[in-house]
Design a protein around this motif. Sequence first.
Motif, PDB file in Angstrom:
ATOM      1  N   GLY A   1       0.789  -1.221   0.000  1.00 48.83           N
ATOM      2  CA  GLY A   1       0.000   0.000   0.000  1.00 48.83           C
ATOM      3  C   GLY A   1       0.823   1.272   0.000  1.00 48.83           C
ATOM      4  N   ILE A   2       0.393   2.236   0.804  1.00 46.84           N
ATOM      5  CA  ILE A   2       1.064   3.526   0.873  1.00 46.84           C
ATOM      6  C   ILE A   2       2.510   3.356   1.325  1.00 46.84           C
ATOM      7  CG2 ILE A   2       1.122   5.707   2.133  1.00 46.84           C
ATOM      8  CD1 ILE A   2      -1.943   5.684   2.075  1.00 46.84           C
ATOM      9  N   GLY A   3       2.760   2.471   2.287  1.00 47.13           N
ATOM     10  CA  GLY A   3       4.114   2.268   2.776  1.00 47.13           C
ATOM     11  C   GLY A   3       5.063   1.799   1.690  1.00 47.13           C
ATOM     12  N   ALA A   4       4.617   0.861   0.872  1.00 46.82           N
ATOM     13  CA  ALA A   4       5.454   0.378  -0.223  1.00 46.82           C
ATOM     14  C   ALA A   4       5.727   1.495  -1.222  1.00 46.82           C
ATOM     15  CB  ALA A   4       4.771  -0.806  -0.914  1.00 46.82           C
ATOM     16  N   GLY A   5       4.700   2.283  -1.522  1.00 47.36           N
ATOM     17  CA  GLY A   5       4.882   3.405  -2.436  1.00 47.36           C
ATOM     18  C   GLY A   5       5.897   4.401  -1.905  1.00 47.36           C
ATOM     19  N   ILE A   6       5.844   4.678  -0.594  1.00 45.63           N
ATOM     20  CA  ILE A   6       6.787   5.604   0.026  1.00 45.63           C
ATOM     21  C   ILE A   6       8.208   5.044  -0.055  1.00 45.63           C
ATOM     22  CG2 ILE A   6       7.517   6.604   2.219  1.00 45.63           C
ATOM     23  CD1 ILE A   6       4.496   6.771   2.931  1.00 45.63           C
ATOM     24  N   ALA A   7       8.372   3.768   0.271  1.00 47.32           N
ATOM     25  CA  ALA A   7       9.699   3.155   0.225  1.00 47.32           C
ATOM     26  C   ALA A   7      10.305   3.251  -1.169  1.00 47.32           C
ATOM     27  CB  ALA A   7       9.608   1.691   0.664  1.00 47.32           C
ATOM     28  N   GLU A   8       9.509   2.949  -2.173  1.00 49.94           N
ATOM     29  CA  GLU A   8      10.010   3.007  -3.549  1.00 49.94           C
ATOM     30  C   GLU A   8      10.358   4.436  -3.948  1.00 49.94           C
ATOM     31  OE1 GLU A   8       7.635   0.722  -6.394  1.00 49.94           O
ATOM     32  OE2 GLU A   8       6.846  -0.426  -4.698  1.00 49.94           O
ATOM     33  N   ARG A   9       9.541   5.386  -3.538  1.00 54.69           N
ATOM     34  CA  ARG A   9       9.781   6.786  -3.914  1.00 54.69           C
ATOM     35  C   ARG A   9      11.044   7.331  -3.230  1.00 54.69           C
ATOM     36  NH1 ARG A   9       5.928   9.926  -6.701  1.00 54.69           N
ATOM     37  NH2 ARG A   9       6.989  11.846  -7.325  1.00 54.69           N
ATOM     38  N   LEU A  10      11.256   6.991  -1.964  1.00 56.43           N
ATOM     39  CA  LEU A  10      12.469   7.437  -1.281  1.00 56.43           C
ATOM     40  C   LEU A  10      13.712   6.817  -1.908  1.00 56.43           C
ATOM     41  CD1 LEU A  10      11.341   7.332   2.465  1.00 56.43           C
ATOM     42  CD2 LEU A  10      11.475   9.326   0.958  1.00 56.43           C
ATOM     43  N   ALA A  11      13.608   5.553  -2.298  1.00 62.58           N
ATOM     44  CA  ALA A  11      14.729   4.895  -2.968  1.00 62.58           C
ATOM     45  C   ALA A  11      15.028   5.554  -4.307  1.00 62.58           C
ATOM     46  CB  ALA A  11      14.430   3.412  -3.155  1.00 62.58           C
ATOM     47  N   GLN A  12      13.991   5.942  -5.020  1.00 65.50           N
ATOM     48  CA  GLN A  12      14.184   6.630  -6.294  1.00 65.50           C
ATOM     49  C   GLN A  12      14.923   7.951  -6.110  1.00 65.50           C
ATOM     50  OE1 GLN A  12      10.319   7.022  -8.132  1.00 65.50           O
ATOM     51  NE2 GLN A  12      10.026   4.813  -8.258  1.00 65.50           N
TER      52      GLN A  12
END
Length: 247
Positions: free
Chosen positions: A18-29
């Motif tokens: 969900g939102i947590g996975a999206g946040i993790a991916e965006r911070l990694a980007q």
Amino acid sequence: MSTVLEGKVAIVTGGSRGIGAGIAERLAQAGATVAITYYASPDQAELVVKLIEDKGGEAVAIKVDAGDRDAVRAGVREVVERFGRLDVLVNNAGVIDVKPIADVGDDEYDRTVAVNQTSVFVASQEAVKHLQEGGRIITVGSINADRVTYPGGTLYVLTKAAVAGFTKALAREVGPRGITVNNIQPGPTDTDMNPADGPRADGSRAHIAIGRYGTADEVASLVAYLAGPDAAYISGASIDVDGGYAA
């Protein structure tokens, strides 16, 4: 990939979906090394790690029960010991159970408060021991702290309103150290916990000014901004990302 968070280490609690996975991916980007915590979904957590690694990022998944304060503290310490620093804490782990207040049992109450509220306090308490100037604490709250359009949300809203107030108090405390603390308040967002085609979706959509659910990436984009250098003058804020739900 952006490099605004290059060299930074971030923790995203409840980052397996969900939102947590999206946040993790965006911070990694944006260049950060990302540690995600999970409890009941190891396969999903490893999938998020793989997605990040496949794009050239660095990530790790750590099993942490967000309802166990000792486990939360240990999870933060493990990340610091592994990577030597901590720059961004995203308090995202959360649970929701919609039911009349008369039907809320003590166990449900204790678990919801432990995950949604106590874990935010405890993770932040441990994080401030390690954050340096430029550090960031970001909590994923809820627009329901400001507007509730459905019955049965008393327990959930109690916890989300609490973290909004906590954000202001902590921002005052750590501001002199150059650390910012903010709370984002998503409106209805299309995730497996609250799908845009779910049984309550039409009722929620009727209150959204732009007429649709948000996406995890739209929420994550705000988190990534707050984690970066351009948001250094934003602190103690609760920022709505809700499509006009509270308008």
